[in-house]
Design a protein around this motif. Structure first.
Motif, PDB file in Angstrom:
ATOM      1  N   PRO A  84     -37.732 -12.672  -5.782  1.00 40.61           N
ATOM      2  CA  PRO A  84     -37.052 -13.526  -6.759  1.00 40.61           C
ATOM      3  C   PRO A  84     -38.062 -14.235  -7.685  1.00 40.61           C
ATOM      4  O   PRO A  84     -39.197 -14.519  -7.289  1.00 40.61           O
ATOM      5  N   LEU A  85     -37.638 -14.516  -8.894  1.00 41.22           N
ATOM      6  CA  LEU A  85     -38.492 -15.149  -9.899  1.00 41.22           C
ATOM      7  C   LEU A  85     -39.048 -16.474  -9.406  1.00 41.22           C
ATOM      8  O   LEU A  85     -40.222 -16.778  -9.606  1.00 41.22           O
ATOM      9  N   TYR A  86     -38.213 -17.272  -8.754  1.00 41.93           N
ATOM     10  CA  TYR A  86     -38.662 -18.574  -8.250  1.00 41.93           C
ATOM     11  C   TYR A  86     -39.847 -18.415  -7.295  1.00 41.93           C
ATOM     12  O   TYR A  86     -40.856 -19.094  -7.421  1.00 41.93           O
ATOM     13  N   GLU A  87     -39.732 -17.503  -6.359  1.00 38.93           N
ATOM     14  CA  GLU A  87     -40.822 -17.250  -5.401  1.00 38.93           C
ATOM     15  C   GLU A  87     -42.053 -16.696  -6.102  1.00 38.93           C
ATOM     16  O   GLU A  87     -43.179 -17.032  -5.742  1.00 38.93           O
ATOM     17  N   ILE A 116     -35.926 -22.662 -13.420  1.00 41.99           N
ATOM     18  CA  ILE A 116     -35.770 -21.319 -12.840  1.00 41.99           C
ATOM     19  C   ILE A 116     -34.704 -21.352 -11.747  1.00 41.99           C
ATOM     20  O   ILE A 116     -33.829 -20.490 -11.698  1.00 41.99           O
ATOM     21  N   LYS A 117     -34.772 -22.361 -10.891  1.00 49.21           N
ATOM     22  CA  LYS A 117     -33.803 -22.476  -9.791  1.00 49.21           C
ATOM     23  C   LYS A 117     -32.382 -22.680 -10.322  1.00 49.21           C
ATOM     24  O   LYS A 117     -31.440 -22.072  -9.826  1.00 49.21           O
ATOM     25  N   GLN A 119     -31.169 -21.651 -13.108  1.00 49.99           N
ATOM     26  CA  GLN A 119     -30.706 -20.457 -13.810  1.00 49.99           C
ATOM     27  C   GLN A 119     -30.737 -19.194 -12.951  1.00 49.99           C
ATOM     28  O   GLN A 119     -30.459 -18.104 -13.435  1.00 49.99           O
ATOM     29  N   GLU A 120     -31.075 -19.354 -11.686  1.00 47.20           N
ATOM     30  CA  GLU A 120     -31.278 -18.211 -10.800  1.00 47.20           C
ATOM     31  C   GLU A 120     -30.081 -17.261 -10.718  1.00 47.20           C
ATOM     32  O   GLU A 120     -30.256 -16.052 -10.757  1.00 47.20           O
ATOM     33  N   GLU A 121     -28.890 -17.814 -10.626  1.00 51.74           N
ATOM     34  CA  GLU A 121     -27.719 -16.937 -10.506  1.00 51.74           C
ATOM     35  C   GLU A 121     -27.386 -16.231 -11.812  1.00 51.74           C
ATOM     36  O   GLU A 121     -27.069 -15.055 -11.828  1.00 51.74           O
ATOM     37  N   PRO A 124     -31.286 -13.892 -13.107  1.00 50.39           N
ATOM     38  CA  PRO A 124     -32.103 -13.672 -11.912  1.00 50.39           C
ATOM     39  C   PRO A 124     -33.464 -12.998 -12.163  1.00 50.39           C
ATOM     40  O   PRO A 124     -34.414 -13.260 -11.452  1.00 50.39           O
ATOM     41  N   PHE A 129     -34.414 -14.308 -17.636  1.00 50.48           N
ATOM     42  CA  PHE A 129     -34.853 -15.705 -17.704  1.00 50.48           C
ATOM     43  C   PHE A 129     -35.648 -15.971 -18.983  1.00 50.48           C
ATOM     44  O   PHE A 129     -35.471 -17.008 -19.623  1.00 50.48           O
TER      45      PHE A 129
END
Length: 177
Positions: A84-87, A116-117, A119-121, A124, A129
């Motif tokens: 995932p982008l956040y990670e 980022i968190k 907008q995650e859903e 993704p 993003f």
């Protein structure tokens, strides 16, 4: 903008401009130990070659600086799209010591992670993003920073239950008899 340049490169490795922007950045310079003058010379040397042959800057960089590529970029290059982008961004922050090296900008880095968190859903992947980020307003990027030693102006109701070392109540009159 430096982290965004890295994300743009990871999203599209043939984007020479984004890769050049990242390797010329302070974040990269501090982590790699390569000065911006050396990187600039490298970019101009690669750019000055035969124009008919398409040359991707990252391939030339990987060949010229294999240890730096392996230590700083290879893992992200291979794992894009699988995590995932956040990670991914947290890993980038960690690998490049972003929070430690650029402590004054910690609020901006944390807001970027929050964005980022949030907008995650809806967004993704990196591409999605980045498209969102390009369209976002300044209000979405606003960093609310409060200092510990700052003056806080609150109503009595909002201050209820909070503790402060000093409290000033303007226009308060006490008629003690």
């Amino acid at each position: 903008s430096e982290i965004l340049a890295l994300l743009r490169f990871l999203d599209s490795p043939i984007d020479n401009l984004s890769f050049a922007s990242f390797i010329l950045s302070e974040i990269f310079s501090k982590a790699s130990g390569i000065g911006s003058e050396e990187i600039r010379d490298f970019i101009f040397r690669v750019n000055g070659r035969d124009k008919e042959k398409t040359s991707y800057l990252y391939r030339e960089f990987r060949q010229q600086y294999p240890q730096v590529w392996e230590r700083l970029i290879e893992e992200f290059f291979r794992s894009v799209g699988f995590i995932p982008l956040y990670e991914l961004v947290i890993s980038i922050f960690s690998r490049f010591n972003v929070i430690k090296e650029f402590y004054d900008y910690q609020g901006f880095f944390m807001r970027f992670l929050e964005l980022i968190k949030e907008q995650e859903e809806e967004h993704p992947g990196i591409s999605s993003f980045l498209e969102f980020f390009d369209r976002t307003t300044d209000e979405d990027l606003y960093v609310n920073i409060t200092e510990n030693n700052s003056v806080k102006v609150l109503t009595i109701h909002k201050a209820k239950g909070l503790e402060f070392p000093a409290v000033i109540i303007p226009f308060l009159e006490l008629n003690v008899k």
